[in-house]
Design an enzyme around this catalytic site. Structure first.
Site, PDB file in Angstrom:
ATOM      1  N   HIS A  20       0.820  -1.210   0.000  1.00 37.17           N
ATOM      2  CA  HIS A  20       0.000   0.000   0.000  1.00 37.17           C
ATOM      3  C   HIS A  20       0.861   1.269   0.000  1.00 37.17           C
ATOM      4  CE1 HIS A  20       0.873  -1.334   4.062  1.00 37.17           C
ATOM      5  NE2 HIS A  20       0.723  -0.093   4.483  1.00 37.17           N
ATOM      6  N   HIS A 109      27.578  -0.688 -12.089  1.00 37.85           N
ATOM      7  CA  HIS A 109      28.546  -1.361 -11.217  1.00 37.85           C
ATOM      8  C   HIS A 109      28.046  -2.654 -10.591  1.00 37.85           C
ATOM      9  CE1 HIS A 109      31.236   2.435 -10.422  1.00 37.85           C
ATOM     10  NE2 HIS A 109      31.044   2.181 -11.702  1.00 37.85           N
ATOM     11  N   ARG A 143      35.938  -5.186 -14.169  1.00 35.51           N
ATOM     12  CA  ARG A 143      36.252  -5.546 -12.778  1.00 35.51           C
ATOM     13  C   ARG A 143      34.994  -5.812 -11.955  1.00 35.51           C
ATOM     14  NH1 ARG A 143      36.287  -0.154 -13.461  1.00 35.51           N
ATOM     15  NH2 ARG A 143      35.496   1.222 -11.826  1.00 35.51           N
TER      16      ARG A 143
HETATM   17  C1  RB5 Z   1       4.135   0.174   5.414  1.00 34.56           C
HETATM   18  O1  RB5 Z   1       3.597   1.028   6.347  1.00 34.56           O
HETATM   19  C2  RB5 Z   1       5.662   0.264   5.399  1.00 34.56           C
HETATM   20  O2  RB5 Z   1       6.183  -0.277   6.557  1.00 34.56           O
HETATM   21  C3  RB5 Z   1       6.225  -0.421   4.194  1.00 34.56           C
HETATM   22  O3  RB5 Z   1       5.696   0.148   3.046  1.00 34.56           O
HETATM   23  C4  RB5 Z   1       7.719  -0.368   3.992  1.00 34.56           C
HETATM   24  O4  RB5 Z   1       8.210   0.929   4.146  1.00 34.56           O
HETATM   25  C5  RB5 Z   1       8.510  -1.369   4.744  1.00 34.56           C
HETATM   26  O5  RB5 Z   1       9.744  -1.468   4.595  1.00 34.56           O
END
Ligand code: RB5
Length: 155
Positions: A20, A109, A143
């Site tokens: 989300h 890289h 490299r």
């Molecule tokens: C969601 O609130 C948040 O924790 C998630 O999107 C993310 O940032 C986690 O690493």
């Protein structure tokens, strides 16, 4: 270890997934980059309802790990959880990027094959340019081949 060099073109589908926290940016990227001919496989999430990011990052990472796609895009609020999840896969090099230079350098890289974006911290137009630079930049090889081959661990 499978290595893909410079094989991307716009006819290839790009798996993209978010939670989300990355939903709004995911929709923006799909809408705007589709107009330029990029093809996406939208693996969710499909609304702003709260979800667990690994559920939507694993499918993207798996498709890259299994060689089904060359590059993937993952997005969560910070980009951190998404990159941590994707980097559990042995053939994935997921790079958390927050500006154009990072997106270009990690291709040059690190031969990164997934870009991880912090959806709550990026200007969406900048993020769009970052994705294009990431997809259009070739691995420098030389490299850097030895270096990325030293990344995997067997414990
Ligand atoms: C969601 O609130 C948040 O924790 C998630 O999107 C993310 O940032 C986690 O690493």
């Amino acid at each position: 270890m499978k290595q893909f060099f410079n094989m991307f073109d716009k006819s290839q589908e790009i798996p993209i997934g978010s939670d989300h926290g990355g939903f709004e940016l995911k929709q923006f990227l799909i809408k705007n980059l589709s107009k330029e001919g990029y093809l996406f496989n939208d693996l969710g999430t499909y609304s702003e309802d709260s979800v667990d990011y690994p559920d939507f990052i694993h499918p993207v990472a798996k498709s890259i790990n299994d060689g089904l796609n060359i590059f993937g895009i993952i997005i969560c609020g910070s980009g951190q959880g998404a990159s941590m999840t994707a980097n559990k896969y042995p053939n994935v090099r997921a790079a958390l990027c927050w500006n154009l230079e990072q997106a270009e350098l990690t291709r040059l890289h690190n031969n990164a094959n997934i870009i991880s974006l912090p959806g709550r911290f990026l200007d969406f137009k900048v993020a769009t340019e970052m994705v294009k630079v990431f997809l259009d930049t070739d691995f420098e090889k030389g490299r850097h081949i030895d270096r990325i081959n030293k990344i995997p661990v067997s414990l």
